[in-house]
Design an enzyme around this catalytic site. Structure first.
Site, mmCIF file in Angstrom:
data_model
loop_
_atom_site.group_PDB
_atom_site.id
_atom_site.type_symbol
_atom_site.label_atom_id
_atom_site.label_comp_id
_atom_site.label_asym_id
_atom_site.label_seq_id
_atom_site.Cartn_x
_atom_site.Cartn_y
_atom_site.Cartn_z
ATOM 1 C CD GLN B 125 0.407 17.343 19.607
ATOM 2 O OE1 GLN B 125 0.893 18.049 18.719
ATOM 3 N NE2 GLN B 125 -0.573 16.501 19.392
ATOM 4 N N GLY B 126 3.515 16.967 23.564
ATOM 5 C CA GLY B 126 4.614 16.003 23.562
ATOM 6 C C GLY B 126 4.161 14.624 23.146
ATOM 7 C CD GLU B 243 -3.896 17.459 16.106
ATOM 8 O OE1 GLU B 243 -2.968 17.426 15.312
ATOM 9 O OE2 GLU B 243 -4.038 16.656 17.045
ATOM 10 C CD GLU B 379 2.964 11.057 2.331
ATOM 11 O OE1 GLU B 379 3.130 11.524 3.474
ATOM 12 O OE2 GLU B 379 3.127 11.743 1.294
HETATM 13 C C1 LIG Z 1 6.635 21.769 11.762
HETATM 14 C C2 LIG Z 1 6.250 20.597 12.584
HETATM 15 C C3 LIG Z 1 5.655 20.792 13.824
HETATM 16 C C4 LIG Z 1 5.347 19.699 14.634
HETATM 17 N N1 LIG Z 1 4.828 19.917 15.889
HETATM 18 C C5 LIG Z 1 4.642 18.855 16.731
HETATM 19 C C6 LIG Z 1 4.257 19.050 18.080
HETATM 20 O O1 LIG Z 1 4.083 20.188 18.534
HETATM 21 N N2 LIG Z 1 4.139 17.981 18.885
HETATM 22 C C7 LIG Z 1 4.318 16.699 18.425
HETATM 23 O O2 LIG Z 1 4.151 15.762 19.191
HETATM 24 N N3 LIG Z 1 4.687 16.478 17.138
HETATM 25 C C8 LIG Z 1 4.861 17.519 16.281
HETATM 26 N N4 LIG Z 1 5.267 17.303 14.981
HETATM 27 C C9 LIG Z 1 5.613 15.941 14.564
HETATM 28 C C10 LIG Z 1 4.714 15.339 13.517
HETATM 29 O O3 LIG Z 1 3.526 14.925 14.076
HETATM 30 C C11 LIG Z 1 5.504 14.193 12.861
HETATM 31 O O4 LIG Z 1 6.507 14.781 12.102
HETATM 32 C C12 LIG Z 1 4.637 13.345 11.978
HETATM 33 O O5 LIG Z 1 3.812 12.541 12.753
HETATM 34 C C13 LIG Z 1 5.474 12.428 11.054
HETATM 35 O O6 LIG Z 1 6.388 11.682 11.789
HETATM 36 P P1 LIG Z 1 7.933 11.635 11.378
HETATM 37 O O7 LIG Z 1 8.398 13.013 11.240
HETATM 38 O O8 LIG Z 1 8.602 10.756 12.357
HETATM 39 O O9 LIG Z 1 7.952 10.966 9.953
HETATM 40 P P2 LIG Z 1 7.860 9.423 9.628
HETATM 41 O O10 LIG Z 1 6.718 8.831 10.366
HETATM 42 O O11 LIG Z 1 9.179 8.811 9.779
HETATM 43 O O12 LIG Z 1 7.462 9.466 8.112
HETATM 44 C C14 LIG Z 1 8.389 9.674 7.049
HETATM 45 C C15 LIG Z 1 7.641 9.561 5.747
HETATM 46 O O13 LIG Z 1 7.084 8.262 5.615
HETATM 47 C C16 LIG Z 1 5.696 8.333 5.370
HETATM 48 N N5 LIG Z 1 5.016 7.195 5.967
HETATM 49 C C17 LIG Z 1 5.125 6.758 7.237
HETATM 50 N N6 LIG Z 1 4.346 5.689 7.429
HETATM 51 C C18 LIG Z 1 3.718 5.449 6.258
HETATM 52 C C19 LIG Z 1 2.783 4.465 5.815
HETATM 53 N N7 LIG Z 1 2.312 3.541 6.621
HETATM 54 N N8 LIG Z 1 2.350 4.517 4.528
HETATM 55 C C20 LIG Z 1 2.816 5.481 3.690
HETATM 56 N N9 LIG Z 1 3.713 6.419 4.059
HETATM 57 C C21 LIG Z 1 4.157 6.401 5.325
HETATM 58 C C22 LIG Z 1 5.284 9.642 6.002
HETATM 59 O O14 LIG Z 1 4.085 10.125 5.449
HETATM 60 C C23 LIG Z 1 6.467 10.524 5.674
HETATM 61 O O15 LIG Z 1 6.350 11.005 4.369
HETATM 62 C C24 LIG Z 1 5.580 18.379 14.155
HETATM 63 C C25 LIG Z 1 6.151 18.194 12.904
HETATM 64 C C26 LIG Z 1 6.495 19.278 12.122
HETATM 65 C C27 LIG Z 1 7.129 19.020 10.789
#
Ligand SMILES: Cc1cc2nc3c(=O)[nH]c(=O)nc-3n(C[C@H](O)[C@H](O)[C@H](O)COP(=O)(O)OP(=O)(O)OC[C@H]3O[C@@H](n4cnc5c(N)ncnc54)[C@H](O)[C@@H]3O)c2cc1C
Lengths: 391, 392
Positions: B125-126, B243, B379
């Site tokens: 998934q990208g 999902e 969150e």
């Molecule tokens: C183990 C793992 C597997 C994954 N696999 C995939 C995959 O296969 N394909 C894919 O596309 N993605 C994948 N992901 C990505 C995942 O979807 C993202 O990590 C997730 O969407 C959070 O984005 P971020 O890591 O950029 O955190 P950020 O969005 O930067 O968030 C950082 C923190 O801020 C909080 N936050 C952000 N916005 C708000 C708001 N408006 N209000 C309150 N709090 C907020 C978040 O909850 C988090 O605690 C994976 C992630 C992990 C950890």
């Protein structure tokens, strides 16, 4: 009332802080952890040259004559740098037992070599069945001629793989859980019959299981009274818990600072995530956890330094607080870093892992909470009972 | 109010359980847990499910689904999870396939669905990008039309199992006009294409499942576009509903609690079993009580779906509570493991080590931290409930 550090303590703290800043960045530490021994011997020599290895020892053996506060300021800085060199194992535990129970000859032969950095030590006390109960000792010591023969196994011995000399707890009399009947022995790691199996922990520590098969030691290996080793262990454990608390505090401070910084710079939805009130309150909570933990560590260090009647209870309370606040802080740090927090590359997870291992060292939060409750409100807790047995 | 299963459902439960017990061998279990053998073993398992006709219960029958009722789906999932059998890898079967059969054209359906069903292609998934996680719609990886191809440039991150993948389904930017959600397209990209580079990311559990995927002038046939250009966000959102099914994983947590309990019966502290420690009992029972409630919350949502209601923002509740409970169970396992919770992978035999579960507890706990981050962080789920359920 005065929460300031003395000039000497400030200098000591600054000297460790400078080392961490200049010579112990995260990549350097990563390389050390990945190396064969998992520690850097050159750093250890630096520690010796800077006098850090001498801090808790008496001046008669070339020590600095420091107390719990001196140890605290150093351990807090070690925590900030996630320093893996075995200060806790060698100086606090191994050195602590020599200070607490060693006779003049033993101290004179071992303490100077701790101070000059030529000897690494470890305290082998855990057994595979013992969990957090230090009095649960099945390893046996049997008198033989004018010495002793040791048989048994110690596990997860911190710095066990790199140590030159071990202090081993063994039962010379009594039943499995008795506090009395435990004796301490100084055993060279290369003594015949000592076999070490080393492995790694998630916080970078290299530990070892130590199997003792008919290990013969002389009478001069006995540290303290025969069967009376627990009193020394107990004293050293009090100091060690406070040292661990200080290390944990350093880590918590780093986690909060780094997470705060991250939430100010990481942008989503066109703004810094730190601008979301939901996250602001969470960070206020972790800030308060840190302040509470700090107060508890300070309180414990003062109680220990002053020899307060209440010191034991305060130290139990501190270990509970360290676990609760530490867990709160590292779990939030990982969560607020999002995907980044889940990587091995970032230091956040490594701070978390060290906090977890501190929690699991010398009794976890629940263990100390039970002990605190027993001391405060009565009722049976095994260690509390053993201490009164031993007394 | 009646929450008991019908005789037919009970018979179904028997049938499913018997199949799992026979087909999911200890050998498979061991190989799936071994990172080196994982891919081959999980594919082998999925093929067994395919042969049985049960690999894609949620799909429409005409494409290879089972046509089960929601209750049967629930039973199937619970029986699986209760045995510690991993779910099928979601990226192909549960994520991209529903998009393809709902929004894809006939050619795409014929080309991709049978291969997904037979586990012949591994998908990833990208979506997420370095700058676009929670705010997914801000994504920047761009696809520019050049004749009958798109030329893709940019980077995806956190791409689970990209190192194994034959295909990646991507959200890409095809327009910068209007709202940021409007210029996004849903593109299927062959991972063997020229210009794709996969960089491993080691995760906190000391394993490699995460990756960064770079796209450098990758040419993708227009035939791989799902639906209309610039409408990809709508398709991706529809997929989120899929999902979330089974997200509470009550059965998995029940199993976890049972394991923690068994381990705590073995551990002894100063002559007292850990399971008899009142503090530990309080911790364990706190989790179990929450889980008892969640089981019924799950069933309540399920019955809404069964009677025609779509699982809406309620699934956010299931995600938050489900993952909190999973993490609580993982934390308890770490407490039971005491100092052995730190052991890193080693060749040393557990007999020599003196412990046979600390390493697994560590791995589950550490990777388990991700459950509150991925699939829309907790969150973000709370923001959804605040807005969609509470009207705040
Ligand atoms: C183990 C793992 C597997 C994954 N696999 C995939 C995959 O296969 N394909 C894919 O596309 N993605 C994948 N992901 C990505 C995942 O979807 C993202 O990590 C997730 O969407 C959070 O984005 P971020 O890591 O950029 O955190 P950020 O969005 O930067 O968030 C950082 C923190 O801020 C909080 N936050 C952000 N916005 C708000 C708001 N408006 N209000 C309150 N709090 C907020 C978040 O909850 C988090 O605690 C994976 C992630 C992990 C950890």
């Amino acid at each position: 009332m005065n929460f300031d550090f003395s000039e000497e303590q400030t200098m000591l703290r600054d000297s460790v802080a400078r080392f961490v800043q200049d010579d112990y960045d995260f990549d350097t530490r990563r390389a050390i952890v990945a190396s064969d021994e998992g520690i850097n011997r050159q750093n250890w020599q630096t520690f010796a040259e800077l006098g850090w290895l001498s801090v808790p020892f008496g001046e008669d053996h070339g020590g600095f004559g420091g107390g719990p506060v001196d140890l605290m300021v150093m351990m807090e800085e070690f925590g900030k740098g996630l320093v893996v060199e075995p200060y806790f194992a060698t100086v606090v535990l191994f050195g602590g037992l020599l200070r607490a129970a060693g006779n003049e000859a033993q101290q004179a032969s071992h303490i100077p070599s701790i101070i000059d950095g030529s000897v690494l030590g470890a305290f082998a006390y855990l057994e595979r069945q013992s969990r957090y109960e230090i009095t649960d000792v099945a390893t046996r010591a049997v008198a033989d001629g004018d010495g002793f023969v040791l048989n048994g196994e110690k596990v997860a011995v911190a710095n066990g793989a790199n140590a030159d000399v071990l202090i081993v707890s063994a039962r010379s009399s009594g039943e499995q859980y008795d506090a009395s009947g435990i004796s301490l022995f100084i055993v060279p790691a290369d003594a015949e019959g000592v076999e070490r199996v080393s492995y790694r922990m998630m916080d970078g520590q290299v530990v070892a299981n130590v199997v003792l098969r008919d290990v013969r030691v002389g009478a001069d290996a006995l540290l303290g009274e025969l069967g009376g080793g627990y009193a020394a262990i107990d004293r050293v454990v009090q100091e060690a818990l406070v040292a661990l608390g200080a290390e944990a505090l350093g880590i918590m401070g780093q986690l909060n600072a780094k997470t705060l910084e991250y939430t100010k710079t990481r942008e989503q939805f066109g703004v810094a995530i730190g601008s979301f009130q939901a996250l602001q309150h969470r960070m206020v909570d972790t800030f308060m956890s840190y302040e509470q933990a700090k107060s508890m560590v300070y309180r414990a260090v003062c109680a220990l330094e002053n020899g307060d009647d209440d010191a034991r209870r305060v130290i139990h309370a501190m270990k509970v607080m360290i676990e609760n606040c530490g867990r709160h802080i590292f779990e939030e740090a990982i969560q607020l870093h999002g995907g980044m927090g889940l990587t091995d590359e970032l230091d956040i997870g490594h701070y978390a892992k060290r906090l977890m291992m501190i929690n699991a060292t010398l009794g976890d939060g629940d263990y100390h909470q039970a002990a605190f409750s027993a001391l405060s409100y009565g009722g049976g807790h095994s260690t509390v009972a053993s201490i009164s047995d031993a007394a | 109010m009646d929450t008991s299963f019908s005789p037919e459902d009970l018979a179904f439960k028997e049938e499913v359980g018997a199949f799992f017990d026979e087909a999911f061998t200890d050998d498979l279990r061991a190989r799936i847990k071994d990172p080196k053998a994982y891919k081959e073993a999980i594919v082998e398992w999925q093929k067994k499910l395919y042969e049985k006709g049960w690999v894609a219960p949620n799909w429409p029958v005409e494409h290879g689904g089972t046509g089960w009722t929601p209750t049967q789906n629930y039973i199937f999932d619970s029986e699986r999870s209760a045995r510690g059998i991993p779910n099928t890898v979601p990226f192909g079967l549960s994520m991209v396939a529903p998009v393809i059969y709902t929004f894809g054209n006939d050619e795409q359906k014929q080309r991709f669905l049978p291969r997904i069903l037979k586990s012949e292609d591994w998908w990833c998934q990208g979506y997420s990008e370095p700058g676009s996680g929670s705010d997914l719609a801000s994504l920047k990886t761009k696809a520019e039309l050049d004749g009958d191809h798109y030329v893709v440039n940019g980077a995806k991150i956190w791409t689970t199992y990209a190192q194994h993948a034959d295909w990646i389904f991507c959200l890409v930017r095809t327009s910068n006009e209007g709202k940021k959600q409007n210029g996004i397209s849903f593109l299927l990209i062959d991972m063997h294409s020229e210009g794709i580079k996969v960089n491993p990311i080691e995760s906190i559990d000391n394993h490699h499942s995460l990756n960064e995927v770079e796209f450098n002038n990758v040419r993708v046939p227009v035939a791989n576009l799902i639906g209309e250009q610039d409408k990809g966000w709508t398709y991706a959102k529809a997929l989120l509903a899929h999902e979330r099914t089974g997200i509470a994983d009550v059965a998995g947590s029940k199993r976890g609690i049972r394991e923690v309990r068994q381990l705590a019966e073995r551990e002894v502290n100063g002559g007292k079993r850990l399971i008899d420690d009142p503090l530990f009992q309080k911790r364990l029972s706190d989790v179990e009580i929450e889980l008892m409630a969640l089981e019924f919350t799950d069933l309540r949502v399920l019955s809404q779906v069964a009677t025609g209601g779509a699982p809406g923002a309620e699934s956010s509740l299931l995600k938050i509570k489900g993952t909190e409970i999973q993490q609580a169970v993982q934390t308890l396992a770490m407490m039971v493991a005491a100092h052995y919770q730190g052991v890193l992978p080693t060749d040393i035999d557990s007999d020599v080590l003196g412990n046979d579960f600390g390493m697994a507890a560590r791995r589950s706990y550490m990777y388990g931290r991700a459950a509150t981050v991925y699939g829309g962080s907790n969150e973000i789920q709370k923001n959804i409930i605040a807005k969609a359920v509470l009207g705040l």
